[in-house]
Each structure stands twice: as structure tokens, then as C-alpha cells.
Design a protein around this motif. Structure first.
Motif, PDB file in Angstrom:
ATOM      1  N   GLY A 222       0.823  -1.203   0.000  1.00  0.00           N
ATOM      2  CA  GLY A 222       0.000   0.000   0.000  1.00  0.00           C
ATOM      3  C   GLY A 222       0.857   1.254   0.000  1.00  0.00           C
ATOM      4  N   ALA A 223       1.901   1.233   0.840  1.00  0.00           N
ATOM      5  CA  ALA A 223       2.794   2.386   0.900  1.00  0.00           C
ATOM      6  C   ALA A 223       3.533   2.550  -0.426  1.00  0.00           C
ATOM      7  CB  ALA A 223       3.779   2.224   2.055  1.00  0.00           C
ATOM      8  N   ALA A 224       3.962   1.420  -1.037  1.00  0.00           N
ATOM      9  CA  ALA A 224       4.685   1.487  -2.309  1.00  0.00           C
ATOM     10  C   ALA A 224       3.787   2.063  -3.398  1.00  0.00           C
ATOM     11  CB  ALA A 224       5.178   0.095  -2.711  1.00  0.00           C
ATOM     12  N   ILE A 225       2.527   1.614  -3.425  1.00  0.00           N
ATOM     13  CA  ILE A 225       1.612   2.092  -4.459  1.00  0.00           C
ATOM     14  C   ILE A 225       1.297   3.576  -4.251  1.00  0.00           C
ATOM     15  CG2 ILE A 225      -0.791   1.868  -5.239  1.00  0.00           C
ATOM     16  CD1 ILE A 225      -0.302  -1.194  -5.057  1.00  0.00           C
TER      17      ILE A 225
ATOM     18  N   GLY B 143      14.477  -7.205   8.231  1.00  0.00           N
ATOM     19  CA  GLY B 143      14.718  -6.866   6.835  1.00  0.00           C
ATOM     20  C   GLY B 143      13.465  -6.935   5.990  1.00  0.00           C
ATOM     21  N   LEU B 144      12.552  -7.850   6.349  1.00  0.00           N
ATOM     22  CA  LEU B 144      11.323  -8.002   5.570  1.00  0.00           C
ATOM     23  C   LEU B 144      10.414  -6.792   5.708  1.00  0.00           C
ATOM     24  CD1 LEU B 144      10.451 -11.699   6.361  1.00  0.00           C
ATOM     25  CD2 LEU B 144      11.327 -10.755   4.240  1.00  0.00           C
ATOM     26  N   GLY B 145      10.536  -6.090   6.834  1.00  0.00           N
ATOM     27  CA  GLY B 145       9.627  -4.979   7.088  1.00  0.00           C
ATOM     28  C   GLY B 145      10.120  -3.652   6.561  1.00  0.00           C
ATOM     29  N   PHE B 146      11.312  -3.627   5.946  1.00  0.00           N
ATOM     30  CA  PHE B 146      11.823  -2.369   5.402  1.00  0.00           C
ATOM     31  C   PHE B 146      11.225  -2.104   4.030  1.00  0.00           C
ATOM     32  CE2 PHE B 146      15.300  -0.567   7.943  1.00  0.00           C
ATOM     33  CZ  PHE B 146      15.333  -1.504   8.965  1.00  0.00           C
ATOM     34  N   PRO B 147      10.508  -0.983   3.862  1.00  0.00           N
ATOM     35  CA  PRO B 147       9.986  -0.673   2.534  1.00  0.00           C
ATOM     36  C   PRO B 147      11.168  -0.409   1.587  1.00  0.00           C
ATOM     37  CG  PRO B 147       9.189   0.891   4.193  1.00  0.00           C
ATOM     38  CD  PRO B 147      10.220   0.068   4.844  1.00  0.00           C
ATOM     39  N   PRO B 148      11.289  -1.192   0.505  1.00  0.00           N
ATOM     40  CA  PRO B 148      12.462  -1.040  -0.366  1.00  0.00           C
ATOM     41  C   PRO B 148      12.632   0.380  -0.910  1.00  0.00           C
ATOM     42  CG  PRO B 148      11.239  -3.014  -0.937  1.00  0.00           C
ATOM     43  CD  PRO B 148      10.417  -2.280   0.077  1.00  0.00           C
ATOM     44  N   PHE B 149      11.503   1.053  -1.232  1.00  0.00           N
ATOM     45  CA  PHE B 149      11.637   2.402  -1.818  1.00  0.00           C
ATOM     46  C   PHE B 149      12.194   3.382  -0.800  1.00  0.00           C
ATOM     47  CE2 PHE B 149       7.778   4.141   0.155  1.00  0.00           C
ATOM     48  CZ  PHE B 149       7.082   2.984   0.438  1.00  0.00           C
ATOM     49  N   VAL B 256      10.032  -3.039  -9.983  1.00  0.00           N
ATOM     50  CA  VAL B 256       9.150  -2.019 -10.575  1.00  0.00           C
ATOM     51  C   VAL B 256       9.245  -0.734  -9.755  1.00  0.00           C
ATOM     52  CG1 VAL B 256       6.732  -1.386 -10.937  1.00  0.00           C
ATOM     53  CG2 VAL B 256       7.540  -3.640 -11.628  1.00  0.00           C
ATOM     54  N   VAL B 257       9.165  -0.904  -8.418  1.00  0.00           N
ATOM     55  CA  VAL B 257       9.212   0.270  -7.551  1.00  0.00           C
ATOM     56  C   VAL B 257      10.606   0.895  -7.551  1.00  0.00           C
ATOM     57  CG1 VAL B 257       8.787   1.092  -5.210  1.00  0.00           C
ATOM     58  CG2 VAL B 257       7.416  -0.766  -6.125  1.00  0.00           C
ATOM     59  N   ILE B 258      11.636   0.038  -7.471  1.00  0.00           N
ATOM     60  CA  ILE B 258      13.009   0.544  -7.395  1.00  0.00           C
ATOM     61  C   ILE B 258      13.390   1.292  -8.678  1.00  0.00           C
ATOM     62  CG2 ILE B 258      15.430  -0.200  -7.296  1.00  0.00           C
ATOM     63  CD1 ILE B 258      13.967  -0.087  -4.600  1.00  0.00           C
ATOM     64  N   GLU B 259      12.927   0.788  -9.832  1.00  0.00           N
ATOM     65  CA  GLU B 259      13.201   1.499 -11.086  1.00  0.00           C
ATOM     66  C   GLU B 259      12.610   2.907 -11.053  1.00  0.00           C
ATOM     67  OE1 GLU B 259      11.968  -0.714 -14.526  1.00  0.00           O
ATOM     68  OE2 GLU B 259      13.407  -2.309 -14.147  1.00  0.00           O
ATOM     69  N   SER B 260      11.441   3.020 -10.431  1.00  0.00           N
ATOM     70  CA  SER B 260      10.827   4.349 -10.336  1.00  0.00           C
ATOM     71  C   SER B 260      11.620   5.255  -9.404  1.00  0.00           C
ATOM     72  CB  SER B 260       9.379   4.232  -9.849  1.00  0.00           C
ATOM     73  OG  SER B 260       8.622   3.517 -10.788  1.00  0.00           O
ATOM     74  N   VAL B 261      12.136   4.680  -8.287  1.00  0.00           N
ATOM     75  CA  VAL B 261      12.905   5.494  -7.340  1.00  0.00           C
ATOM     76  C   VAL B 261      14.158   6.040  -8.014  1.00  0.00           C
ATOM     77  CG1 VAL B 261      14.140   5.515  -5.146  1.00  0.00           C
ATOM     78  CG2 VAL B 261      12.101   4.109  -5.386  1.00  0.00           C
ATOM     79  N   PHE B 262      14.855   5.179  -8.767  1.00  0.00           N
ATOM     80  CA  PHE B 262      16.145   5.563  -9.349  1.00  0.00           C
ATOM     81  C   PHE B 262      16.025   6.050 -10.793  1.00  0.00           C
ATOM     82  CE2 PHE B 262      17.542   2.793  -5.890  1.00  0.00           C
ATOM     83  CZ  PHE B 262      18.636   3.470  -5.393  1.00  0.00           C
ATOM     84  N   SER B 263      14.797   6.202 -11.300  1.00  0.00           N
ATOM     85  CA  SER B 263      14.575   6.577 -12.706  1.00  0.00           C
ATOM     86  C   SER B 263      15.389   5.725 -13.670  1.00  0.00           C
ATOM     87  CB  SER B 263      14.927   8.047 -12.958  1.00  0.00           C
ATOM     88  OG  SER B 263      14.246   8.873 -12.087  1.00  0.00           O
ATOM     89  N   VAL B 272       4.734   1.843 -14.959  1.00  0.00           N
ATOM     90  CA  VAL B 272       4.177   2.905 -14.114  1.00  0.00           C
ATOM     91  C   VAL B 272       3.821   4.134 -14.946  1.00  0.00           C
ATOM     92  CG1 VAL B 272       4.663   4.457 -12.194  1.00  0.00           C
ATOM     93  CG2 VAL B 272       5.364   2.078 -12.052  1.00  0.00           C
ATOM     94  N   ARG B 273       4.712   4.502 -15.879  1.00  0.00           N
ATOM     95  CA  ARG B 273       4.402   5.642 -16.753  1.00  0.00           C
ATOM     96  C   ARG B 273       3.194   5.341 -17.628  1.00  0.00           C
ATOM     97  NH1 ARG B 273       9.988   8.276 -18.445  1.00  0.00           N
ATOM     98  NH2 ARG B 273      10.499   9.070 -16.373  1.00  0.00           N
TER      99      ARG B 273
END
Lengths: 286, 314
Positions: A222-225, B143-149, B256-263, B272-273
């Protein structure tokens, strides 16, 4: 001697757990999750400032006595936003788990109990949904609906049910040949009554423990989205958006991104511990 | 070496056919669920009447829905996935251009995660119950609870902004630059991934260290170092490979998320775009490519397991 014992028993009711009776992670998990829950409920009383009121006189200030977590580029108090954010993110975690749990448990239980064609079709659908990367399918569904929290819950329900369906189906397949199930059928009870009153209560424990650890994944998703801009929309205080908003200021104001992230980590840790403790208590191995 | 153990390489793809059909049905239905004229939805509001006519004919948009699905399959078979509204080029070409950074990111993360997890797990298993073990277990739980972004941004602040070691975002022109750009993204994904693998590896290493064949090797006077490399590690790595395969969907979601963080101009950023620009052909195709990749990786993991472990029969 007996008198002393009696008075001790009176001072400590039997239902009150004594330390060491339950697994340590359970206490910690309940403590953390309980604290976040209280913060969320009493946010209006606890938060020192309005979470969305802008005050440009104090923008981008570092942590100080007045603003323990600093302020963002609109002069909004980060601490207050983190506290109000607990409301949204706790809600994401709970609602995001409840619907997949209910849908998945119903489908999995019926599939396992009915067997045959129903089971085969349900399990093929599960296979296909599992073939998609979780987040990718969620994003695709959100793309069709439109960005927002409602779409997130719908996508979550459409994608997340499969794990619960698999879990409960495996349990039902084991329990279906139990003596008490045969006994219940012999008494002439309907299939529905046998499945939902006799089998399900015995099969559900593993799913409940799993749902606690699933909260962690749901909150992170949810946070990621929201971070991607497809979930909760600004100016709502939500931890994922706060991180996204702070990313523009990483060279000057690290506190805007750092604190909401810590909040997510703490909440995730709380639910992980709760799941571990509950699993240990109920004898469920993941 | 007996080749009949590899017979599943020929038969398994047949079992995968229903799943691949299912993937095509879901991706087809996804876009048809969007309200409005499908031709307009696929081409955007600025489409010319000629283009709309063309896509109506190509995808059979005036036909019943079942026939439309067959048109969709026919186009899929011909590699015709339509054009991107935003980039105005065939989606297939767009996907081809964007696949390299994503592959590098996923591959690099997996290698880095293994490079982190194997020594950590060995250290924990060798010092069971001691502080090192507790610290490593804490890492694998937390480690599992860290949001990667978020972790990514924290790493950017530390390594790019403060220490100026790596670029903040983007993707380079030559190979050296690209690898330099990919270090932080790979490290971010690998940290989360290694938390999962370490937990699993530690458990299997503890079991292997106490196993009969390890005890037998010790009785023969084989050194602990050799026991670890020859007996414990190979046996402990097999479940970890399967765990990686099971988690490939999660890993792709993470990239997918990491690519967005680092463009990073990869498939995830494209997806995402595509959502923001309502470029549905792109969204549809990227989702399909990712799903097929997931199926393929699980198939490859089966081959790996059979190749590593002579006892496994699939």
C-alpha cells in the motif's frame, strides 16, 4: 500458608497471564501494534499540529523541540503527519487483509470440500493469478479503475485471495476425512453446516496466523503504491506519500523521508512479532 | 548421467499451456473492462479516424467478445501488440528496448543477495545461539519490514548525497557507467531479498551440519571447511534456489518500484508511466511479459534443481 496463597490468588485473577506464560514476541507484537492502534484512534488529541495545515513561516525546519521530526516544504509538522498517517496505514493493513481473507477462505474451503470440477477450476484460476507478479497485477488493475485507495482495496481483494484459498484448501483436504466430519454427515447435517461449522473452525488457525504476517506485506504494498502516486492521494497524511514528497528534498531535509519510513518499519515489526508469537502459541509452523 | 531425468523439460511446457492461456485471458479482459469504446481507449483521445478504423479491423473490435479474444491471440502470435500512444512505436520494440536494465537489475540483485546471504547464513549456523546468530536472525526478521523504496532513498542520502560514491539516479551510456548506476538499486533489492534467503539458508545449513553424512565425513577426519564446501553448502543451496524462484514475482514487483525510485529506464518504469498516461497497450504487454517471465523462471529453477541434485525426479 494457605491464607497467603488465597490472597495471592485473589490479587491475581486466573485470566490475567503471568509473564512467561505466552511467547515473548507475542507481548512485544501486541505492545507495538496496540500502541500504533491507540495513536491512530487518538490522533486528533495526540498530534500537536494539524497534519495538512500549511505554515510557510516554518518550512523545511530540522528536528527541534517544537517540531521533534522537523517540518516539510509546506511547513507541516512531520510528527503530526506521521501520527495521522497511522490511521491511514493501519486501515490499509487491516482492510487490505480482511477482504482477501474472506474471499480466499470461502473459495478455498468450498473448492477443497466440493472437489472435482469446482476444485480444478478454482485451482487453475489460482495458478494463473499466481503467475503474475503480485504488484504488477495490482498495478494493472489500478490502471483500469483509477488511482486511489478504493481501487487499491479492490485490486488487493482480486489478487490477494489466492494465498488464503490455497492455505485453507490444503487444510480442508486433510480434515475432510476426519471422524468428526463423518459423524456430522451421518447425523444428516447439510454440507454447508459441516463445512462452515465443523471443518472451517478447525482449519482456520493457520490462515489467521498467516494474515498477521500478510498485514506486513499489504502495508508495504500500500505504501509502495501510494509512493508511486497510484494509491492514497495528497494532501492526506500517509507514510508512502510522505516518503515520495520528501524525495525531492533529500539533499537538504532528510527528516521528511526518514521518519515516515521508520514508522512503516516499526509497524511491520509489530505485526511480524505478533504473527511469530501467535504462530508459536498456536503451534503453527510457516 | 541419465538423461531420462530431464524428460520433464519436454513435457512440462505442455502443462504450462493452460497457465499461459490464463495469462492471455486476464490481460485481454483487463483492457476490455475499461469503460468506453475500446478503439478510443487503446488509441487515446487524439487518435485519427483512420487509425481507429485500422485498429477496429486489426483487433476485430466490432465482433463478439469471444471472437475479439481470438483476434487478440492471433495478433499475439504474430508479435503484434499494438502501438504505444505515448512513444508512437510498436509496443514490442519498446519492451525490447527496456528489457536490458530490468534484466540486469534482477540478475544483479539475485547475485548480490546470494553473496550476502551465504556468508551470513554460514556465520549464523556456525555460531548457533551466540550473539552473531541472534544479530543475523534479527536482520532477517526486520529486513522483511523495510519498505524497499524508503531504504533506497536512505541509501541515496548516505552513499550518493553525503559520500558522493554513486549517482543519485538514471542509467549510463556505456557499460561501466551502467554498472555504476546499478550498484545502489541492486543493493537495495538484494538487502530485502537476502533477508528472506538468509533465514532459509540458515535453517537448512543447521540441518545439514547435523546430518548423518556430515557426521560421517567428520569421523573420516575431513576438515570442517571441506565439509562446509562439499557437503553442507550444495545441499543447503537447493531449497534457496527454489525459494528464489517462488519469490520471483515479489522480486519483479520490487524492481518495478526501485526502477521508479532511481529513474532507471526499464520495464517497471515503463509500466508505471503507462498507467499515468493511460497507455493501455503498454500496461497490458508489460504485465504479460512479466507473467511469462515468472512462469519461465520457475521452469528454469526446476531444471536447476534436477541438475544440482541427482536424487530429484520431476
Amino acid at each position: 500458608m494457605s491464607l497467603v496463597r488465597g490472597s495471592a490468588a485473589a490479587a491475581r485473577p486466573a485470566w490475567l497471564p503471568h509473564f512467561g506464560q505466552y511467547p515473548a514476541p507475542l507481548y512485544l507484537g501486541i505492545g507495538i501494534v496496540g500502541a500504533i492502534f491507540l495513536l491512530a484512534v487518538f490522533a486528533p488529541l495526540v498530534a500537536p499540529f494539524d497534519p495538512i495545515a500549511q505554515n510557510l513561516d516554518v518550512k523545511l525546519q530540522g528536528p527541534s523541540f517544537a517540531y521533534p521530526f522537523g517540518t516539510d516544504n509546506f511547513g507541516r509538522d512531520i510528527l503530526s503527519r506521521v501520527i495521522w498517517g497511522a490511521r491511514v496505514d493501519l486501515q490499509i493493513g487491516l482492510i487490505g487483509v480482511v477482504f482477501p481473507f474472506l474471499i480466499g477462505t470461502s473459495i478455498g474451503a468450498v473448492a477443497g470440500y466440493a472437489g472435482g470440477v469446482v476444485d480444478a477450476i478454482a485451482m487453475r484460476v489460482v495458478d494463473v493469478v499466481l503467475a503474475f507478479p503480485f504488484l504488477v497485477l495490482m498495478l494493472a488493475i489500478i490502471a483500469i479503475l483509477q488511482p486511489g485507495l478504493g481501487s487499491f482495496y479492490i485490486a488487493m481483494a482480486l489478487v490477494g485471495w489466492v494465498s488464503y484459498a490455497r492455505l485453507i484448501r490444503a487444510q480442508v483436504l486433510v480434515l475432510i476425512s476426519a471422524d468428526y466430519v463423518l459423524a456430522a454427515r451421518s447425523l444428516g447435517y447439510s454440507h454447508g453446516r459441516v463445512l462452515f461449522r465443523h471443518i472451517l473452525p478447525n482449519a482456520i488457525t493457520g490462515s489467521i496466523v498467516f494474515s498477521m504476517s500478510d498485514v506486513v506485506l499489504v502495508v508495504l504494498n500500500g505504501a509502495a503504491i501510494s509512493y508511486l502516486g497510484l494509491g492514497v492521494q495528497p494532501p492526506t497524511a500517509e507514510w508512502g506519500i510522505m516518503i515520495a514528497e520528501g524525495q525531492n528534498f533529500i539533499t537538504t531535509a532528510w527528516w521528511i523521508t526518514a521518519f515516515p519510513g521508520f514508522a512503516i518499519v516499526v509497524m511491520a515489526l509489530g505485526f511480524s512479532l505478533l504473527a511469530d508469537g501467535l504462530g508459536e502459541l498456536l503451534g503453527v509452523r510457516e | 548421467m541419465s538423461l531420462h531425468r530431464y524428460r520433464f523439460v519436454l513435457t512440462r511446457p505442455l502443462q504450462l499451456v493452460p497457465v499461459l492461456f490464463g495469462i492471455s485471458i486476464i490481460t485481454f479482459v483487463l483492457v476490455r473492462l475499461i469503460p468506453g469504446d475500446p478503439a478510443r481507449v487503446l488509441l487515446g483521445t487524439k487518435a485519427t479516424p483512420e487509425a481507429i478504423e485500422r485498429i477496429r479491423a486489426q483487433f476485430g473490435l466490432d465482433e463478439p467478445i469471444l471472437l475479439q479474444y481470438l483476434y487478440f491471440l492471433k495478433n499475439l502470435g504474430a508479435g503484434e501488440l499494438g502501438n504505444s500512444i505515448l512513444y508512437k512505436i510498436p509496443v514490442l520494440r519498446l519492451v525490447g528496448e527496456r528489457i536490458e536494465p530490468t534484466l540486469l537489475l534482477v540478475g544483479g540483485s539475485v547475485l548480490l543477495a546470494l553473496a550476502l546471504a551465504i556468508p551470513l547464513a554460514a556465520l549464523a549456523a556456525g555460531n548457533r545461539g551466540r550473539p552473531a546468530d541472534h544479530a543475523i536472525r534479527l536482520f532477517s526478521t526486520a529486513g522483511l519490514g523495510f519498505p524497499p523504496f524508503w531504504l533506497a532513498i536512505m541509501l541515496i542520502i548516505l552513499f550518493s548525497v553525503k559520500l558522493d560514491l554513486f549517482p543519485v539516479a538514471g542509467y549510463g551510456d556505456d557499460w561501466a557507467e551502467r554498472l555504476h548506476h546499478l550498484v545502489l538499486p541492486c543493493f537495495t533489492v538484494a538487502l530485502a531479498l537476502s533477508a528472506v534467503i538468509t533465514r532459509n539458508l540458515r535453517a537448512s545449513m543447521i540441518a545439514e551440519l547435523a546430518s548423518d553424512h556430515a557426521t560421517a565425513a567428520r569421523a573420516r577426519g575431513v576438515s570442517e571447511r571441506r565439509i562446509f564446501w562439499r557437503h553442507v553448502l550444495p545441499n543447503a543451496v537447493i531449497p534457496a534456489i527454489n525459494l528464489l524462484a517462488v519469490n520471483i514475482g515479489w522480486l519483479i514487483g520490487g524492481t518495478v518500484v526501485i526502477e521508479s525510485v532511481f529513474s532507471i529506464p526499464g520495464l517497471g518504469q515503463l509500466l508505471v508511466r503507462g498507467i499515468f498516461t493511460r497507455d493501455y497497450m503498454v500496461v497490458q504487454s508489460v504485465a504479460m511479459v512479466f507473467a511469462c517471465a515468472t512462469v519461465l523462471v520457475n521452469f528454469l529453477a526446476d531444471i536447476c534443481t534436477v541438475a544440482i541434485d541427482p536424487r530429484v525426479q520431476l
